[in-house]
Design a protein around this motif. Structure first.
Motif, short mmCIF file in Angstrom:
data_model
loop_
_atom_site.label_atom_id
_atom_site.label_comp_id
_atom_site.label_asym_id
_atom_site.label_seq_id
_atom_site.Cartn_x
_atom_site.Cartn_y
_atom_site.Cartn_z
N ASP A 570 14.23 61.06 40.09
CA ASP A 570 12.86 60.71 38.62
C ASP A 570 12.86 62.06 38.18
O ASP A 570 11.99 63.62 38.70
CB ASP A 570 11.68 59.99 39.84
CG ASP A 570 10.27 59.67 38.32
OD1 ASP A 570 9.55 60.38 38.40
OD2 ASP A 570 10.46 58.88 38.55
N GLY A 615 13.00 54.80 36.59
CA GLY A 615 12.44 54.46 35.85
C GLY A 615 12.29 53.01 35.45
O GLY A 615 12.74 52.28 35.38
N TRP A 618 13.11 50.39 29.38
CA TRP A 618 13.02 52.03 28.32
C TRP A 618 13.62 52.91 28.90
O TRP A 618 14.69 53.79 27.53
CB TRP A 618 11.67 51.74 27.92
CG TRP A 618 11.58 52.57 26.47
CD1 TRP A 618 11.64 51.73 25.04
CD2 TRP A 618 11.37 54.23 26.31
NE1 TRP A 618 12.23 52.71 24.51
CE2 TRP A 618 12.11 53.89 24.65
CE3 TRP A 618 11.46 54.84 26.77
CZ2 TRP A 618 11.63 55.12 24.07
CZ3 TRP A 618 11.20 56.31 25.84
CH2 TRP A 618 11.87 56.57 25.26
N GLN A 619 12.96 53.50 30.12
CA GLN A 619 13.53 55.12 30.12
C GLN A 619 14.11 54.82 30.67
O GLN A 619 15.49 56.21 30.21
CB GLN A 619 12.79 54.96 32.24
CG GLN A 619 11.16 55.39 30.86
CD GLN A 619 10.44 56.29 31.59
OE1 GLN A 619 10.12 55.92 33.11
NE2 GLN A 619 9.11 56.60 31.85
N GLN A 620 15.25 53.43 31.28
CA GLN A 620 16.51 54.19 32.10
C GLN A 620 17.76 53.89 30.71
O GLN A 620 18.96 54.82 30.60
CB GLN A 620 16.72 52.39 32.51
CG GLN A 620 15.95 52.21 34.12
CD GLN A 620 16.81 51.50 35.15
OE1 GLN A 620 16.64 50.14 34.65
NE2 GLN A 620 16.73 51.53 36.01
N ALA A 622 16.99 55.56 27.82
CA ALA A 622 16.54 56.24 26.93
C ALA A 622 17.31 57.76 27.96
O ALA A 622 18.49 58.67 27.30
CB ALA A 622 15.48 57.11 26.93
N ASN A 623 17.30 57.53 29.69
CA ASN A 623 18.11 58.25 30.04
C ASN A 623 19.70 58.14 29.56
O ASN A 623 20.78 59.19 29.90
CB ASN A 623 17.35 57.91 32.07
CG ASN A 623 16.55 58.72 32.14
OD1 ASN A 623 16.58 60.52 32.28
ND2 ASN A 623 15.56 57.82 32.53
N PRO A 736 10.22 62.76 29.85
CA PRO A 736 9.55 62.10 29.79
C PRO A 736 8.27 62.29 28.94
O PRO A 736 7.58 61.28 28.46
CB PRO A 736 9.17 60.50 30.83
CG PRO A 736 8.47 61.37 32.02
CD PRO A 736 9.75 62.72 31.79
N ASP A 760 17.33 59.69 21.13
CA ASP A 760 16.06 59.06 20.10
C ASP A 760 15.68 57.74 19.23
O ASP A 760 14.40 57.32 19.12
CB ASP A 760 15.06 59.77 20.78
CG ASP A 760 13.31 59.01 21.04
OD1 ASP A 760 13.70 58.12 22.10
OD2 ASP A 760 12.37 59.39 19.94
N LEU A 796 12.79 61.69 27.06
CA LEU A 796 14.40 61.68 27.25
C LEU A 796 15.56 61.71 26.37
O LEU A 796 16.24 60.68 26.23
CB LEU A 796 14.28 60.40 28.57
CG LEU A 796 13.44 60.37 29.15
CD1 LEU A 796 12.75 58.71 30.12
CD2 LEU A 796 13.26 60.75 30.68
#
Length: 804
Positions: A570, A615, A618-620, A622-623, A736, A760, A796
């Motif tokens: 995280d 995450g 969305w976060q996955q 982005a990572n 993030p 992004d 991210l």
């Protein structure tokens, strides 16, 4: 072919031959000098002849037994196969059947001998002469013709009342020359596949197939296949000296014939084996070898001429790893050739890497348990079909790498394991032979013939299939005697160490041979330890005392493990693992590296690349995007497994392959998956157009940290420099949050910086936090540099900037 009865004009010649043969027998002595067995044989022959009508009979050539000769008179010998040879031929243990079978000058004429199990009759046909041989029982036929020399002849063989005219395999001299045998004996035949295996060829105007196999422990070897109804007893091979090679030319056999070798083991038992050098096989689970001759006409001369113009370590190298059977299930080599080059070109990759294509019995091994080292898997088509695929990729400007598996082989009883009844390809020592992890056998790298088999195999794929590079699987398991073995389960080398000296010598020989013979080809090691000098030239010794292994590139398994470990945390915890991302630069120039995100990282519960990320969805994503752009900017060549280029959420399965439906617009995946795919495409385009990202991958002066210690901010920033010093600035922000006016030190000789990639961006599924305008340096120093810029860092994300 089916024969007709002799024409009337041939009867006189046939009768004359019979009369002459009988006269030769009378000269040799009289009935009182014969044994009772010989008398019975003679009487049986005469009885059979007298029972046939003059119009329809074949000429019977009676046996002429050996006996004491009157002074000055030459002895006519019995043409029949003697008891000892007969037994060896019946039991498949004869080392030289050509010395017995066929036609041989003897006192009194020419002796003809044939071994045709299940035949009713055998005749010799030569011009107008047609002479029936005596049936000696058990499939043996013989006769003595009063000829001054061996003529050109054929055999007329009767099965079930039908005549078949054929060439006699035992009238041909060996097809392997002394040079071939010498090189095989020395373990230096670099084109071994041209000597061993099955080859359609023409001998003395007769077309057939030459079979040759290495089986030094065999008491005898026979060819068996569809052409002899899988009964090899009538097709024994001859042993060629001390090389352990057995050979036979079989007339009339051509492309597409199925075959195996029937080997008599040292204990007298028999085993049927596929040809280790078969260039084509049946479709698994069938296991026969197939006679093959290539007819493909290559169209990639321009590619081959140019591929070596720039050393691979100084060229763009972005690899798409593919498992051909599951990339788009149901496609063949030919249909793949219509779709794969187009997709890879669109995505901007420079190369494809094919997971092993050599034949393997179990599809679930993904090709890593090979039985047919010289045959592309028949699941997808013929060898020429595979050549067509490689050719089309080359014509599209795409290099072709292939996974190559010389470390081990499976134990299937029809393949290499105890091939001729004793350990042959595997090590004699059971502790060295058994691979503890995979239930397979390891090659005996210390045996010169085994090294030759493997070295020639590496050359074979490069020369015959125009492969541009070999990624060598499981190198670490070859290099260490104690690999996956407990104490007491391995024997140290002669110096008391754990290094496998035989494997070191083999890898050095393989690399040196491939680079010498195949300009422009690269070899790549999957080596997971810190072995010194994997990509060092073989003649340069390092601190360990070993010469380099001679590979061109090495997979950077440490970078892969550490960076994926960091990304799995995280973001709030990443500050404590910052070094997992920066440590790779401590050793980045110790070898010539490839950064691999391979199939091994997205199977067996490891989850797909995007699913490793923390995450929400969305976060996955982005990572995932940020990580790929970090990877593409980091020193080292690139490799990405299929499906990861569009953030497939499920693990890869060879049963159904990538989830292509995720890219269907009707699914509504524009931002989710198509955006990631578009990022990879744009990244490859930018990568290939930016020498700073690849030209000095192996040169420390091509990299400069801006900040590698911003752990609290989760920021990594560095410069990549091309040969002229032109920079590219890469900044990864793996927290993030948005950071405004983030100051980074930069060179003071660049008037402005322009953002050329931002993971992004809305087009890629991001929040569209970007730096749309040129960023000008300020005279305020930062990070030890005289000037600095202020950037907006998206959450991210990774951004690339170049001089405006």
């Amino acid at each position: 072919m089916t024969s007709k009865k002799p024409a009337a004009r041939n009867k006189t010649a046939n009768k004359t031959a019979n009369k002459t043969a009988n006269k030769a027998g009378n000269k040799a002595g009289n009935e009182s000098g014969r044994t009772e067995a010989e008398k019975r044989t003679r009487e049986s022959s005469q009885t059979r002849e007298s029972s046939q009508t003059p119009e329809g009979r074949r000429t019977r050539v009676a046996q002429v037994p050996a006996q004491p000769a009157p002074p000055g008179l030459e002895v006519a010998v019995s043409p029949a196969v003697d008891a000892a040879d007969r037994e060896r031929l019946l039991h498949g243990t004869h080392h030289d059947p050509h010395s017995v079978l066929g036609a041989h000058p003897v006192p009194g004429g020419v002796a003809f001998r044939a071994f045709r199990p299940h035949a009713e009759a055998v005749s010799v046909v030569s011009g107008d002469l047609r002479a029936e041989l005596h049936d000696d029982g058990d499939g043996f036929f013989s006769g003595l013709l009063p000829l001054a020399a061996v003529p050109a002849y054929r055999l007329l063989v009767t099965y079930d009342g039908t005549d078949h005219e054929t060439e006699d395999a035992y009238r041909f001299l060996p097809t392997l020359g002394e040079l071939d045998l010498h090189l095989i004996g020395e373990g230096r035949h670099e084109q071994l596949w041209r000597a061993l295996g099955a080859h359609v060829t023409t001998r003395q105007g007769v077309t057939g197939t030459r079979f040759a196999v290495w089986a030094p422990n065999a008491r005898g070897v026979r060819v068996t296949g569809g052409f002899n109804f899988w009964d090899g007893s009538g097709s024994p091979m001859r042993s060629l000296g001390s090389t352990g090679v057995w050979e036979l030319f079989v007339p009339g056999i051509g492309e597409g014939e199925l075959y195996k070798f029937e080997i008599t083991r040292p204990d007298g038992s028999h085993t049927r084996r596929a040809d280790p050098l078969a260039r084509r096989t049946e479709v698994p689970p069938a296991t026969s070898s197939v006679v093959h001759a290539s007819h493909h006409e290559w169209g990639d001369a321009e590619w081959l001429a140019a591929r070596g113009s720039t050393p691979v370590h100084a060229a763009p190298f972005s690899v798409y790893e593919v498992h051909l059977p599951s990339w788009r299930p149901g496609l063949t080599y030919r249909t793949l050739a219509e779709q794969l080059p187009a997709y890879v070109s669109e995505m901007g990759f420079t190369h494809v890497e094919l997971m092993p294509v050599a034949e393997h019995p179990f599809g679930g091994s993904w090709g890593y348990q090979v039985t047919g080292f010289y045959a592309p898997t028949a699941r997808l088509g013929t060898p020429d079909d595979f050549k067509y695929l490689v050719d089309r990729l080359h014509q599209a400007g795409i290099g072709v790498l292939m996974d190559w598996v010389p470390a081990h082989f499976p134990r299937d009883e029809w393949a290499l394991a105890e091939f001729d009844g004793r350990p042959l390809y595997e090590h004699q020592d059971p502790l060295r032979a058994a691979h503890p992890d995979w239930g397979t056998l390891e090659f005996d790298f210390g045996r010169r013939e085994v090294r030759n088999f493997l070295v020639a195999n590496a050359v074979y794929w490069c020369e015959e299939f125009h492969i541009d590079g070999l990624r060598v699987d499981a190198v670490a398991s070859m290099l260490y005697l104690d690999y996956s073995r407990e104490p007491g389960g391995w024997t140290p080398n002669e110096h008391g160490g754990r290094e496998n000296l035989d494997a070191v010598a083999f890898l050095q020989e393989m690399n040196a041979t491939v680079y010498r013979r195949c300009p422009g080809v690269v070899t790549i090691a999957e080596e997971s330890t810190a072995w010194d000098g994997v990509t060092r030239p073989t003649h340069h010794k390092g601190p360990s005392g070993f010469g380099g292994l001679g590979f061109g590139l090495k997979w950077n398994m440490g970078w892969m493990h550490d960076s994926l470990q960091y990304m799995s945390h995280d973001p709030v915890h990443r500050r404590y693992h910052h070094g997992e991302m920066t440590f790779s630069m401590v050793y980045a120039y110790s070898e010539n590296y490839v950064l691999p995100v391979s199939h091994d990282e997205v199977v067996h519960g490891k989850r797909s690349l995007v699913s490793k990320m923390p995450g929400d969805w969305w976060q996955q994503r982005a990572n995932h995007r940020a990580y790929l752009a970090w990877m593409w900017a980091h020193p080292g060549k690139k490799l990405l497994f299929m499906g990861q280029e569009f953030a497939q959420g499920a693990e890869w399965s060879e049963a159904h392959g990538p989830d292509w439906w995720l890219l269907d617009p009707s699914y509504g995946a524009e931002a989710d998956h198509r955006g990631v795919r578009d990022l990879v495409r744009d990244m490859n385009v930018r990568y290939r157009a930016t020498p700073a990202l690849w030209q000095r991958d192996t040169d420390p002066s091509g990299f400069q940290w801006i900040t590698g210690d911003a752990a609290d901010d989760n920021v990594f920033a560095f410069l990549r420099l091309d040969a002229d010093g032109t920079p590219l600035l890469a900044v990864s922000h793996l927290a993030p949050v948005v950071r405004h006016d983030y100051r980074l030190g930069v060179p003071d000789d660049v008037p402005a910086w322009l953002e050329v990639l931002n993971t992004d961006a809305a087009a890629y599924g991001g929040g569209d936090v970007t730096n749309p305008d040129a960023v000008k340096p300020e005279p305020q120093g930062a990070h030890g540099r005289p000037a600095s810029i202020r950037l907006t860092l998206p959450p991210l994300a990774t951004v690339w900037l170049r001089p405006a």
